[in-house]
Design an enzyme around this catalytic site. Structure first.
Site, PDB file in Angstrom:
ATOM      1  N   SER A 143     102.239 -16.544   5.153  1.00  0.00           N
ATOM      2  CA  SER A 143     101.794 -15.457   6.058  1.00  0.00           C
ATOM      3  C   SER A 143     102.070 -15.743   7.533  1.00  0.00           C
ATOM      4  O   SER A 143     101.959 -14.838   8.362  1.00  0.00           O
ATOM      5  CB  SER A 143     100.293 -15.203   5.893  1.00  0.00           C
ATOM      6  OG  SER A 143     100.055 -14.592   4.658  1.00  0.00           O
TER       7      SER A 143
ATOM      8  N   LYS B  22     104.356 -13.479   9.318  1.00  0.00           N
ATOM      9  CA  LYS B  22     104.019 -12.098   9.680  1.00  0.00           C
ATOM     10  C   LYS B  22     104.144 -11.784  11.170  1.00  0.00           C
ATOM     11  O   LYS B  22     104.755 -10.770  11.536  1.00  0.00           O
ATOM     12  CB  LYS B  22     102.614 -11.746   9.166  1.00  0.00           C
ATOM     13  CG  LYS B  22     102.544 -11.647   7.642  1.00  0.00           C
ATOM     14  CD  LYS B  22     101.095 -11.561   7.162  1.00  0.00           C
ATOM     15  CE  LYS B  22     101.007 -11.452   5.644  1.00  0.00           C
ATOM     16  NZ  LYS B  22      99.597 -11.521   5.175  1.00  0.00           N
TER      17      LYS B  22
ATOM     18  N   TYR C 149     110.131  -9.332   1.942  1.00  0.00           N
ATOM     19  CA  TYR C 149     108.837  -9.923   2.265  1.00  0.00           C
ATOM     20  C   TYR C 149     108.632 -11.231   1.505  1.00  0.00           C
ATOM     21  O   TYR C 149     108.188 -12.241   2.083  1.00  0.00           O
ATOM     22  CB  TYR C 149     107.720  -8.917   1.956  1.00  0.00           C
ATOM     23  CG  TYR C 149     106.342  -9.493   2.150  1.00  0.00           C
ATOM     24  CD1 TYR C 149     105.844  -9.750   3.427  1.00  0.00           C
ATOM     25  CD2 TYR C 149     105.546  -9.824   1.057  1.00  0.00           C
ATOM     26  CE1 TYR C 149     104.586 -10.306   3.605  1.00  0.00           C
ATOM     27  CE2 TYR C 149     104.284 -10.384   1.220  1.00  0.00           C
ATOM     28  CZ  TYR C 149     103.808 -10.629   2.491  1.00  0.00           C
ATOM     29  OH  TYR C 149     102.569 -11.185   2.667  1.00  0.00           O
TER      30      TYR C 149
ATOM     31  N   TYR D  34      92.059 -13.044   9.813  1.00  0.00           N
ATOM     32  CA  TYR D  34      91.318 -12.173   8.874  1.00  0.00           C
ATOM     33  C   TYR D  34      89.852 -12.038   9.285  1.00  0.00           C
ATOM     34  O   TYR D  34      89.564 -11.802  10.457  1.00  0.00           O
ATOM     35  CB  TYR D  34      91.443 -12.715   7.440  1.00  0.00           C
ATOM     36  CG  TYR D  34      92.854 -13.030   7.048  1.00  0.00           C
ATOM     37  CD1 TYR D  34      93.812 -12.014   6.928  1.00  0.00           C
ATOM     38  CD2 TYR D  34      93.264 -14.335   6.824  1.00  0.00           C
ATOM     39  CE1 TYR D  34      95.122 -12.300   6.565  1.00  0.00           C
ATOM     40  CE2 TYR D  34      94.561 -14.627   6.463  1.00  0.00           C
ATOM     41  CZ  TYR D  34      95.490 -13.612   6.346  1.00  0.00           C
ATOM     42  OH  TYR D  34      96.762 -13.911   5.997  1.00  0.00           O
TER      43      TYR D  34
ATOM     44  N   VAL E  21      99.138 -19.542   3.431  1.00  0.00           N
ATOM     45  CA  VAL E  21      98.460 -20.019   2.231  1.00  0.00           C
ATOM     46  C   VAL E  21      99.015 -21.378   1.769  1.00  0.00           C
ATOM     47  O   VAL E  21      98.386 -22.066   0.963  1.00  0.00           O
ATOM     48  CB  VAL E  21      98.538 -18.918   1.147  1.00  0.00           C
ATOM     49  CG1 VAL E  21      99.889 -18.938   0.462  1.00  0.00           C
ATOM     50  CG2 VAL E  21      97.402 -19.025   0.160  1.00  0.00           C
TER      51      VAL E  21
END
Lengths: 608, 608
Positions: free
Chosen positions: A72, A75, A197, A249, A267
């Site tokens: 991630s 991103k 992705y 988050y 992750v």
């Protein structure tokens, strides 16, 4: 390279990172991600820390070269690429920027529009991947890899096994892709975008790479190690904004409170944190907490922030030292040597010529300090000189303020001069647009402070009539002049001709009858620096004659030049033949040295 | 005060704010809050803008002096007071820091613990109000009013009518109070706390007050206008953090994206925005949008951020100019005048004495630049001098790095000297704790760079034997010495005695037989600045004798002093009686002036 016997001193920064690593290596909390088998193979002991400053210093310790997949953390970089390809408005139509307060795997589409809430959740990241320009999936992937390579400062490659694993287990993300297609957030077959992705998440990086990538964001998009631009500076603020509000988050608030740096976790155990304008941090350790963030990563970032005072909002005032030096021509002058009468005029009326030596980054806040000072004290000012020699950057709002200074002083007939403004081309462009036809007339740009000062001084002296005041220099009487004139040799030089070479043996004193000369030295950069300019009625070259040192600088004729030369031998002989005249001559010399010394001491006290 | 005929120039910053005001005055969107009758009486045309820099410059336009109630903008300030009274840990147990993404009037208690999600929603603000220390409601209110007064720089008062109105209609907030009591977030009767909350919301402020309050947060808690501390600096980051993540309710993400400054709005139409380290903004305009934020306020903040490049994350690199100047004793020396032999040693071996003149705010990032430079080039260094004259602030992480420099160089037997470190008392305290018994020995602190340089030079010269090299100064022959000695008058001075007063007529040249003198001038600050120190075998006072100017500085005996004096008249007479000796004498004088001039020019080129 250490070739001496003394050891290279280890940096205290590195020492500190090592201690931090040691203190947290035994932390046993958290679990390695297992949702794809490849990630589950990670060693829970892997642990690397890397800190990279926006000036390009790299400090790394532990498993900082262990490859892992970026996940991630890709991103924000993909979001930045989408912004570059489409601009802010279009991207915002497709992806929001509001935090959800939800967990990392929430889908969070706006129920009405289907717009993903922000680009840090999977749905938003897939939408951003769909915005990357390129005709084919291959060209899009190529652009992604190239961009990430610019951020990392080296070519990166995919971890094909992880990528395949991602693809095989990525049903939830495929569902998201179809949902986005349903809402027309994606406008063509969503599967190639979802595959892109998966690939972006499978890019193999090291902790060191993460540190450099974070530092690139800290350095307004320019990789501080390679000097290459990875993203246009104007989009960095948007990337960091979504990292700040959505990067961690449902831990975003507490992270912002305790760490206070825009961040993103992955992750596989990576975390990046960015302190804009200052540094980037990369941490890598696979065991994750319940929110999907690296346990050691969070702990290390908290400690770093606390120990190094890195919280974004823990910053002292800027702007107080934009003005490096403020002087006037009453106390500091150009290197053109003036007659005693001229010097007196400058001493008495020079405070109208005001010089601001600026430094650092010129933004609204730092420039406001200068503009305020100028305007509050503008009344006695006749000429304003802004020296940009030590200005590192300028932005548009600073240009606007300076333009207003030029415009308003021009209305009062007061010229504004810029020295060394070539290093900040934005200023010139801005002035050109704003001043239009009056640009050449009002944007007075000089290579260096010295000619700018001289221009102002000349204007002041021209306006100060009568120029000829009584000189206090003890004059030679007529008899002495006759005697000395018999000893002089006449010599002519053409404009540009070298009169004295540095290193030459000193043999004569020069009396200028007509024309100007400049004394210059070569700088290590190869440029010439002017030390002094002499004109008719002045002499030069005395010092080397007095102390016998070789000529220390070069002297060049600025114009066609007529000189009278007095040799060192003739000066010596004069003591025998006409001791009284020699005494007068030496007294004159002493007097000249005193003037120069007083001027030098005055300038020194201003600069110190 | 403008007493001249020329007009004071209006600031371009104020011009800009006026344009901004004009452009948005006609904006008719939004509705004035009506939930209490008093607020409904506000004129929708009221519109003020105020920008205050962290250096204390105030720019205000429109209805910037119109009083209104602060409402929710009180929340971050009350939260800060709660932090000061209880510390971060305890406050966090009672109030969270996570954004809710919910609307402004949501209650948002954690369902399990009852802890309000953050201090910017009413529930969290009431919980924070309950944490303010004080035995009685009166003392608590007094503290609140005093603190707000420190932020605003003037005594504020309550709008009693609004307050009563709030109290009469505040059923929802009373319900929240009881809920908080139910969860033991409030531990006593909640009603006095809810009443305190009504009162804090009813504090009457102006847009100008808001600007100054915001600037106080931007300036690490110190009101930049009054110089008084309103909140301890260490808590400012926490206040700004919750403003950043929760200050604009469900508009937080977009605000952060588009404006990029921690902010808080109030239902009476006020908004504050803070750019840490730089400036604060206050805007006031009663009509609100659906989210409860001032329509003009939001628009003005967006425009200000965009036009003035104020986004938090839009910042250039710091640290590049922490090192103002880097010199060695080979090119720059103390004001102690050296013999030619000593000067030669310094020129040849002085590069071991390295001086860093630092400037600005010393934090981890800015100090790392210095430490790296020191360590990368530490090998040829024998003495390190850090000049803090232009250092504005230092934090603990910078102290730690500098401590490591001292410690590591001490291990190699290399002293580190600090000049002007008195302005940063934290450094001294830090060193004292860390160095313990070795503090006096290793923390070498000097008032000024000059004595620090001299200390290093003396050590270098003492270590460089043999000291006596051939001096190239043309010596007087024995006959000349005999003649001149007959002209000399002996004079003794006691330590501390004034030898020459500034302004005195110049009558003699002084030859020092024994002892030292220092030449000093008085600075505007009243301090004495040393220009030079001369020792036995040297002369002083020649310049004024040569050019007839009055003495320009004071000369004081540093020790008991024996001098020989040669009067200006005797020098004059010498030309008649012994012209050859006078010639030698003048040649000597010229030689000395040349040496001084070369040194001054060298130092000038280093400083420029």
């Amino acid at each position: 390279m250490n070739t001496e016997s003394e050891p290279i001193l280890p940096s205290p920064v590195l020492d500190y990172l090592k201690q931090l690593h040691e203190a947290h290596a035994s932390l046993a909390e958290g679990k390695v991600a297992t949702y794809i088998p490849e990630l589950a193979k990670a060693d829970p002991d892997w642990f690397g820390i890397c800190l990279v400053t926006a000036n390009g210093a790299i400090y790394e310790t532990g498993d900082s070269r262990q490859p892992f997949t970026i996940q991630s953390i890709s991103k924000p970089f993909i979001y930045g690429l989408a912004l570059e390809d489409n601009g802010r408005d279009l991207v915002q139509q497709k992806v929001g920027v509001e935090p959800t307060g939800d967990a990392f795997n929430s889908i969070s589409l706006d129920p009405a529009t289907g717009r993903p809430r922000n680009p840090m959740i999977n749905a938003g990241a897939i939408a951003a991947a769909g915005l990357i320009a390129g005709k084919t999936p291959q060209t899009r992937l190529k652009r992604v890899m190239e961009t990430f390579g610019l951020y990392a400062g080296r070519a990166l490659c995919l971890d094909e096994i992880v990528c395949q694993s991602e693809s095989e287990t990525g049903h939830r993300n495929r569902a998201i892709g179809h949902m986005l297609r349903n809402f027309d957030v994606l406008t063509s077959d969503p599967m190639p975008t979802v595959e892109l992705y998966f690939k972006q998440c499978s890019i193999s990086v090291t902790c060191r790479d993460l540190g450099v990538m974070a530092a690139t964001l800290a350095n307004r998009g320019v990789n501080p190690v390679t000097g290459k631009q990875a993203i246009r500076g104007e989009y960095v603020e948007s990337v960091l904004s979504v990292m700040e509000s959505c990067g961690m988050y449902d831990y975003a608030g507490e992270w912002s409170y305790k760490v206070g740096m825009p961040a993103k976790s992955g992750v596989a155990g990576g975390i990046i944190a960015v302190l804009p304008g200052q540094l980037g941090i990369g941490v890598f350790s696979p065991p994750l907490d319940a929110r999907g963030n690296s346990v050691r990563g969070i702990r290390v970032c908290q400690e770093l922030s606390r120990h190094l005072d890195l919280h974004l909002f823990n910053c002292p005032s800027v702007g107080k030292f934009t003005i490096r030096l403020k002087v006037t021509a009453a106390e500091f002058n150009s290197s053109r040597v003036r007659t005693p009468a001229e010097s007196q005029i400058l001493r008495e009326s020079g405070e109208g010529i005001k010089v601001y030596q600026l430094q650092g980054n010129l933004s609204f806040t730092t420039t406001e300090v200068v503009v305020r000072d100028v305007f509050e004290t503008a009344q006695p000012v006749s000429h304003l000189v802004l020296d940009f020699k030590r200005v590192l950057s300028i932005n548009e709002s600073a240009c606007r303020l300076l333009y207003e200074v030029v415009r308003k002083l021009a209305e009062l007939g007061k010229p504004v001069l810029f020295a060394h403004a070539d290093g900040t081309p934005l200023l010139r462009r801005y002035m050109k647009v704003k001043l239009g036809r009056r640009f050449e007339e009002l944007f007075r740009s000089f290579e260096d402070l010295d000619p700018a000062m001289e221009w102002c001084e000349n204007r002041l002296l021209d306006a100060s009539l009568p120029r000829r005041l009584m000189d206090r220099e003890p004059a030679l009487d007529r008899y002495a002049i006759v005697i000395i004139q018999q000893l002089l040799t006449h010599r002519s030089y053409q404009r540009g001709e070298t009169v004295i070479r540095a290193g030459d043996e000193a043999r004569e004193i020069f009396f200028i009858k007509r024309g100007n000369v400049s004394v210059t030295v070569s700088l290590p950069s190869g440029l010439q620096r002017r030390l002094a300019t002499f004109s008719a009625g002045m002499s030069f070259g005395e010092m080397a004659v007095v102390d016998g040192a070789p000529r220390s600088a070069r002297v060049v004729a600025d114009s066609d030049l007529e000189c009278d030369l007095l040799t060192i031998e003739d000066v010596g002989r004069l003591g025998k033949t006409h001791p009284g005249i020699k005494i007068k001559f030496l007294e004159n010399l002493c007097f000249g040295f005193c003037r120069k010394l007083r001027k030098a001491n005055c300038q020194l006290s201003v600069l110190e």
